[in-house]
Motif scaffolding. Sequence first.
Motif, PDB file in Angstrom:
ATOM      1  N   CYS A 268       0.847  -1.449   0.504  1.00  0.00           N
ATOM      2  CA  CYS A 268      -0.247   0.298   0.291  1.00  0.00           C
ATOM      3  C   CYS A 268       0.476   1.001   0.043  1.00  0.00           C
ATOM      4  N   PRO A 269       0.799   2.166  -0.923  1.00  0.00           N
ATOM      5  CA  PRO A 269       1.522   3.154  -0.927  1.00  0.00           C
ATOM      6  C   PRO A 269       1.727   4.273   0.258  1.00  0.00           C
ATOM      7  N   CYS A 307      -5.531   5.480   5.159  1.00  0.00           N
ATOM      8  CA  CYS A 307      -6.015   5.102   3.947  1.00  0.00           C
ATOM      9  C   CYS A 307      -7.192   5.995   3.285  1.00  0.00           C
ATOM     10  N   ILE A 308      -5.777   6.467   1.571  1.00  0.00           N
ATOM     11  CA  ILE A 308      -6.323   7.808   1.846  1.00  0.00           C
ATOM     12  C   ILE A 308      -7.628   7.111  -0.065  1.00  0.00           C
ATOM     13  N   CYS A 310      -6.744   5.433  -2.283  1.00  0.00           N
ATOM     14  CA  CYS A 310      -6.830   5.368  -3.992  1.00  0.00           C
ATOM     15  C   CYS A 310      -7.252   4.161  -4.570  1.00  0.00           C
ATOM     16  N   GLY A 311      -7.445   3.024  -3.867  1.00  0.00           N
ATOM     17  CA  GLY A 311      -8.130   1.793  -4.924  1.00  0.00           C
ATOM     18  C   GLY A 311      -7.407   0.799  -5.161  1.00  0.00           C
ATOM     19  N   CYS A 313      -4.294  -1.089  -3.790  1.00  0.00           N
ATOM     20  CA  CYS A 313      -5.782  -2.314  -3.356  1.00  0.00           C
ATOM     21  C   CYS A 313      -6.055  -3.415  -3.956  1.00  0.00           C
ATOM     22  N   LYS A 324     -11.494  -0.225   1.237  1.00  0.00           N
ATOM     23  CA  LYS A 324     -11.606   0.676   1.636  1.00  0.00           C
ATOM     24  C   LYS A 324     -12.930   0.244   2.180  1.00  0.00           C
ATOM     25  N   LEU A 327     -11.796  -1.495   5.759  1.00  0.00           N
ATOM     26  CA  LEU A 327     -10.788  -1.071   6.253  1.00  0.00           C
ATOM     27  C   LEU A 327     -11.889  -0.641   7.534  1.00  0.00           C
TER      28      LEU A 327
HETATM   29  S1  SF4 Z   1      -7.235   2.140  -1.005  1.00  0.00           S
HETATM   30 FE1  SF4 Z   1      -5.446   0.135  -0.288  1.00  0.00          FE
HETATM   31  S2  SF4 Z   1      -3.677   0.650  -1.416  1.00  0.00           S
HETATM   32 FE2  SF4 Z   1      -4.837   2.492  -1.310  1.00  0.00          FE
HETATM   33  S3  SF4 Z   1      -4.231   3.748   0.456  1.00  0.00           S
HETATM   34 FE3  SF4 Z   1      -6.124   2.550   1.133  1.00  0.00          FE
HETATM   35  S4  SF4 Z   1      -4.935   0.256   2.226  1.00  0.00           S
HETATM   36 FE4  SF4 Z   1      -3.741   1.446   0.960  1.00  0.00          FE
END
Ligand code: SF4
Length: 336
Positions: A268-269, A307-308, A310-311, A313, A324, A327
């Motif tokens: 994950c970034p 988690c931002i 970004c999708g 994952c 998402k 989480l």
């Molecule tokens: S969507 Fe997934 S890859 Fe992106 S920040 Fe959240 S957990 Fe990490």
Amino acid sequence: MQKKKLGKTNLDVSVIGFGGIPVQRISHEEAKLVVRAAVDKGLNFFDTARNYTDSEEKIGSALKGLRHKIVIATKALGRDKDTMEKEIELSLKNFQTDYIDLYQFHNVKTEQDLEKILGPGGALEALVQAKEQGKIRYIGITGHVEKTLIKALDAFEFSTVQFPRNYIEDTAEKELFPLARKKNMGIIIMKPLAGGAFSNTNLALRYLLGQDYSTVIPGMDTIEQINANLDLGINFIPLSKEEVIKLEQEAQELGPKFCRRCEYCKPCPQGLDITEFFIIHTYFKRYGLKDRIITRYNNMSIMADQCIECGICETKCPYELPIKKMLKEIHADLKI
Ligand code: SF4
Ligand code: SF4
């Protein structure tokens, strides 16, 4: 240990094989003890992958002197000929051998993947050539997407197919495995414990040992696991009605949308340890460890709310989990 013919190959494989992912977590010395204990108990089928970091090397060095009685299977993500040629050479070097029994295309997901592999200059050319040169004996395919693998089986005479199957995941029994049986292919079962989600390993493995598969390959990294799991293949006892009910209850608790810990979603970034969140959340919900898990979560340096969305994952998760959203639920349950 019972053995079965691996499809139409001339290989006989132990009904319980060795899944190579967890070996990454232990030292070379520990890996040697675990691998040797498995061989001593009659296991002869080792499956790993080029991208399981040092798993090939560890298994290879542990098997020194035993090559003649072992079936080695590995796999690589190479999709073009050049890349696959290099992967094969690395596998041979890591295993310290001059032939690999079964070389598989790893995690073939999409039709584009498949077209690339089978097309001109594709990775299949490298495997066919390696087979002619005696560097590999048989060619197999692995994946999590049934429709892609069905297409693959129609397009080429693979010797084996490797696919997830456990008490909860039985989709492959609709079309993929019947097709594989019709073609007399070896069927290798990955994720037999649904990525560790089943707490009762004994029942989950015995359920599969009672079905028509060549070999079932749980990941193992301790002597205790080796002893417990391999005994089931030595003295197979079918499940009683009461035991099936127990498995069913556990399956109901897990539901269809749960993490199998395959780790394809990583990295994950933002540095989130996605799998770890799912693991501790399962402990929180199912094993009466609420206080301990809440403390553990709140001590983590990166929590799920980082988690931002970004999708990235979600595009990599073979089970199409809504990561998402999951989480967010985990954070709501565990944050104090
Ligand atoms: S969507 Fe997934 S890859 Fe992106 S920040 Fe959240 S957990 Fe990490
Ligand atoms: S979220 Fe999906 S990709 Fe990530 S470990 Fe779980 S099942 Fe695998």
